[in-house]
Design a protein around this motif. Structure first.
Motif, mmCIF file in Angstrom:
data_model
loop_
_atom_site.group_PDB
_atom_site.id
_atom_site.type_symbol
_atom_site.label_atom_id
_atom_site.label_comp_id
_atom_site.label_asym_id
_atom_site.label_seq_id
_atom_site.Cartn_x
_atom_site.Cartn_y
_atom_site.Cartn_z
ATOM 1 N N VAL A 73 0.856 -1.190 0.000
ATOM 2 C CA VAL A 73 0.000 0.000 0.000
ATOM 3 C C VAL A 73 0.894 1.243 0.000
ATOM 4 O O VAL A 73 1.857 1.314 0.769
ATOM 5 C CB VAL A 73 -0.932 0.024 1.234
ATOM 6 N N ASP A 74 0.577 2.196 -0.879
ATOM 7 C CA ASP A 74 1.317 3.455 -0.957
ATOM 8 C C ASP A 74 0.391 4.628 -0.682
ATOM 9 O O ASP A 74 -0.795 4.564 -0.998
ATOM 10 C CB ASP A 74 1.883 3.661 -2.374
ATOM 11 N N ARG A 75 0.959 5.699 -0.132
ATOM 12 C CA ARG A 75 0.239 6.977 -0.158
ATOM 13 C C ARG A 75 0.370 7.538 -1.578
ATOM 14 O O ARG A 75 1.410 7.370 -2.215
ATOM 15 C CB ARG A 75 0.840 7.972 0.837
ATOM 16 N N LEU A 76 -0.678 8.218 -2.048
ATOM 17 C CA LEU A 76 -0.693 8.704 -3.431
ATOM 18 C C LEU A 76 -0.845 10.221 -3.452
ATOM 19 O O LEU A 76 -1.613 10.775 -2.644
ATOM 20 C CB LEU A 76 -1.877 8.092 -4.185
ATOM 21 N N ASN A 77 -0.154 10.878 -4.359
ATOM 22 C CA ASN A 77 -0.460 12.299 -4.534
ATOM 23 C C ASN A 77 -1.724 12.416 -5.399
ATOM 24 O O ASN A 77 -2.251 11.400 -5.884
ATOM 25 C CB ASN A 77 0.741 13.099 -5.069
ATOM 26 N N ILE A 78 -2.225 13.627 -5.564
ATOM 27 C CA ILE A 78 -3.542 13.766 -6.197
ATOM 28 C C ILE A 78 -3.559 13.219 -7.618
ATOM 29 O O ILE A 78 -4.477 12.488 -8.002
ATOM 30 C CB ILE A 78 -4.029 15.226 -6.139
ATOM 31 N N ASP A 79 -2.497 13.524 -8.399
ATOM 32 C CA ASP A 79 -2.470 13.026 -9.781
ATOM 33 C C ASP A 79 -2.502 11.504 -9.818
ATOM 34 O O ASP A 79 -3.198 10.893 -10.630
ATOM 35 C CB ASP A 79 -1.199 13.510 -10.508
ATOM 36 N N GLU A 80 -1.727 10.898 -8.923
ATOM 37 C CA GLU A 80 -1.670 9.437 -8.893
ATOM 38 C C GLU A 80 -3.007 8.861 -8.385
ATOM 39 O O GLU A 80 -3.462 7.819 -8.862
ATOM 40 C CB GLU A 80 -0.501 8.978 -8.000
ATOM 41 N N ALA A 81 -3.630 9.554 -7.439
ATOM 42 C CA ALA A 81 -4.934 9.111 -6.937
ATOM 43 C C ALA A 81 -5.967 9.119 -8.063
ATOM 44 O O ALA A 81 -6.799 8.211 -8.176
ATOM 45 C CB ALA A 81 -5.396 9.991 -5.775
ATOM 46 N N VAL A 82 -5.898 10.138 -8.920
ATOM 47 C CA VAL A 82 -6.811 10.206 -10.068
ATOM 48 C C VAL A 82 -6.572 9.012 -10.990
ATOM 49 O O VAL A 82 -7.512 8.349 -11.434
ATOM 50 C CB VAL A 82 -6.645 11.546 -10.832
ATOM 51 N N ARG A 83 -5.271 8.731 -11.260
ATOM 52 C CA ARG A 83 -4.958 7.573 -12.126
ATOM 53 C C ARG A 83 -5.459 6.275 -11.508
ATOM 54 O O ARG A 83 -6.020 5.412 -12.197
ATOM 55 C CB ARG A 83 -3.437 7.483 -12.363
ATOM 56 N N ALA A 127 -10.729 16.725 -8.077
ATOM 57 C CA ALA A 127 -9.980 16.198 -9.225
ATOM 58 C C ALA A 127 -10.529 14.840 -9.662
ATOM 59 O O ALA A 127 -10.706 14.585 -10.855
ATOM 60 C CB ALA A 127 -8.495 16.094 -8.873
ATOM 61 N N ILE A 128 -10.806 13.976 -8.707
ATOM 62 C CA ILE A 128 -11.299 12.633 -9.065
ATOM 63 C C ILE A 128 -12.698 12.739 -9.676
ATOM 64 O O ILE A 128 -13.002 12.092 -10.676
ATOM 65 C CB ILE A 128 -11.281 11.699 -7.832
ATOM 66 N N LYS A 129 -13.533 13.583 -9.099
ATOM 67 C CA LYS A 129 -14.899 13.754 -9.646
ATOM 68 C C LYS A 129 -14.849 14.249 -11.083
ATOM 69 O O LYS A 129 -15.621 13.820 -11.935
ATOM 70 C CB LYS A 129 -15.671 14.766 -8.798
ATOM 71 N N ARG A 130 -13.918 15.155 -11.323
ATOM 72 C CA ARG A 130 -13.808 15.737 -12.667
ATOM 73 C C ARG A 130 -13.310 14.702 -13.677
ATOM 74 O O ARG A 130 -13.866 14.553 -14.752
ATOM 75 C CB ARG A 130 -12.851 16.945 -12.619
ATOM 76 N N GLU A 131 -12.277 13.936 -13.289
ATOM 77 C CA GLU A 131 -11.630 13.022 -14.236
ATOM 78 C C GLU A 131 -12.282 11.643 -14.302
ATOM 79 O O GLU A 131 -12.197 10.967 -15.314
ATOM 80 C CB GLU A 131 -10.139 12.846 -13.880
ATOM 81 N N VAL A 132 -12.856 11.219 -13.188
ATOM 82 C CA VAL A 132 -13.435 9.863 -13.127
ATOM 83 C C VAL A 132 -14.842 9.950 -12.533
ATOM 84 O O VAL A 132 -15.104 9.467 -11.432
ATOM 85 C CB VAL A 132 -12.554 8.911 -12.259
ATOM 86 N N PRO A 133 -15.771 10.553 -13.272
ATOM 87 C CA PRO A 133 -17.091 10.839 -12.684
ATOM 88 C C PRO A 133 -17.882 9.583 -12.299
ATOM 89 O O PRO A 133 -18.771 9.655 -11.457
ATOM 90 C CB PRO A 133 -17.807 11.626 -13.790
#
Ligand SMILES: NCc1[nH]cc(CCC(=O)O)c1CC(=O)O
Ligand SMILES: [Mg+2]
Length: 349
Positions: A73-83, A127-133
């Motif tokens: 398990v890793d902590r993710l930055n926002i860009d990586e969380a979106v991916r 960010a997640i809502k926008r990219e992965v609705p």
């Protein structure tokens, strides 16, 4: 002198077939004789639709940083969380549950950063809502990532205050709902917070935001690795036994769930998971509402530690532990294994 035991019916292993029949009417093993038959009589099943994936967020230019106490398990930055959210959606995982590692400099006694609409959680949710609705976002409401003392509410001396904490939790819930959270999941165990959050959401045009109540949350030793992940392990002052439940109690779980449902919870959760399957079964039997269980960090760490030592088959232990939740009556499970199990299920496990 040696004494010899003479058995009346010596049946060497090679001649088992010749043993006299027991004349049983019902042989439970008949239905287990072949794979097709085992599948035919199977009572419960784990599917990707049952999975909620908890992820850890951090503010960093690095995409990932490993959580030492949770191998894999890793902590993710926002860009990586979106991916990762996009990957989870592609795998068919219905929802993610983000938790923030908040910079220590932003923590204070009242958890004021929780109310900052530009905080890490709110930015990630947007960010997640926008990219992965298409993926559901379930946001924890509790102050522990934000308080300097690591408690889920505000303190006066040694005491964690109930009503004052609820007031702040309401603000946190509204900030998360404004950012686009689909579900607010209060994990703080203050009394009355479900009703207060429901009223505030409704008053603010968020009638469609659901509430998943951490209704029966126990004061458990199994949260240890999570506190490493969000960096509260070193800071937590004392323990959480004045608000989280006593592991000895089960009737009390019924009362907790009843109150949260009366106050407007759409879904309820039991936590931890595997050591509390009796509570999961009881709650589901009693209320017949959407009931979830959290396979917490310590449960994940136990399986991973044993698997990494070669003492358990990791994949099999993972799948068996998650199926057990379904057998107990859970409608879904929060599990750090979510993407791994979704991939396994896709491959036909
Ligand atoms: N309110 C905080 C919170 N939300 C989820 C977890 C634990 C999750 C896990 O161990 O995986 C905790 C920890 C705690 O209560 O101390
Ligand atoms: Mg309660």
């Amino acid at each position: 002198m040696e004494s010899r035991v003479v058995r009346p019916f010596p049946t060497p292993l090679s001649r088992q077939d010749e043993a006299p029949s027991l004349g049983l009417t019902r042989r439970m093993r008949r239905n287990r004789k072949a794979d097709w038959s085992r599948r035919l009589v199977r009572e419960s099943a784990l599917t990707t639709d049952d999975l909620i994936w908890p992820i850890f967020l951090m503010d960093s230019s690095e995409a990932r940083s490993p959580v030492e106490w949770m191998p894999g398990v890793d902590r993710l930055n926002i860009d990586e969380a979106v991916r990762q959210a996009a990957e989870a959606a592609a795998l068919g995982i219905p929802a993610i549950a983000p938790f923030p590692f908040v910079d220590k400099a932003l923590r204070d006694p009242t958890g004021s950063e929780a109310l900052n609409t530009g905080n890490l959680m709110c930015r990630a949710v947007r960010a997640i809502k926008r990219e992965v609705p298409g993926i559901g976002i379930i946001c924890d409401a509790a102050l522990d990532p934000y308080t300097s003392h690591g408690h889920d509410g505000v303190m006066e001396g040694e005491r964690v205050l109930n009503d004052a904490s609820v007031q702040i939790l309401v603000g946190q819930a509204l900030a998360l709902a404004d950012a686009g959270a689909d579900v607010i999941a209060p994990s703080d165990m203050m009394d009355g917070r479900i009703g207060a959050i429901r009223a505030a959401l409704d008053g603010d045009g968020h009638e469609d935001v659901q509430i998943m109540a951490y209704a029966a949350k126990y004061a458990s030793a199994f949260y240890g690795p999570f506190r490493d992940a969000i960096g509260t392990n070193a800071t937590l002052v004392g323990d959480k036994r004045t608000y989280q439940m006593d592991p000895a109690n089960s009737d009390e779980a019924i009362a907790e769930v009843m109150l949260d449902l009366e106050e407007g919870a759409d879904m309820v959760m039991i936590k931890p998971g595997l050591p509390y399957l009796d509570v999961v079964a009881r709650v589901k039997d009693h209320f017949r509402v959407p009931t979830f269980a959290y396979q917490v960090s310590g449960e994940y760490a136990m399986i991973m530690a044993a698997a990494n030592n070669g003492w358990l088959d990791g994949d099999k232990a993972m799948l068996e532990s998650l199926l057990a939740f379904k057998r107990a009556g859970a409608d879904g499970v929060l599990t750090y294994f979510a993407p791994r199990v979704a991939k396994k299920l896709k491959a036909g496990a």
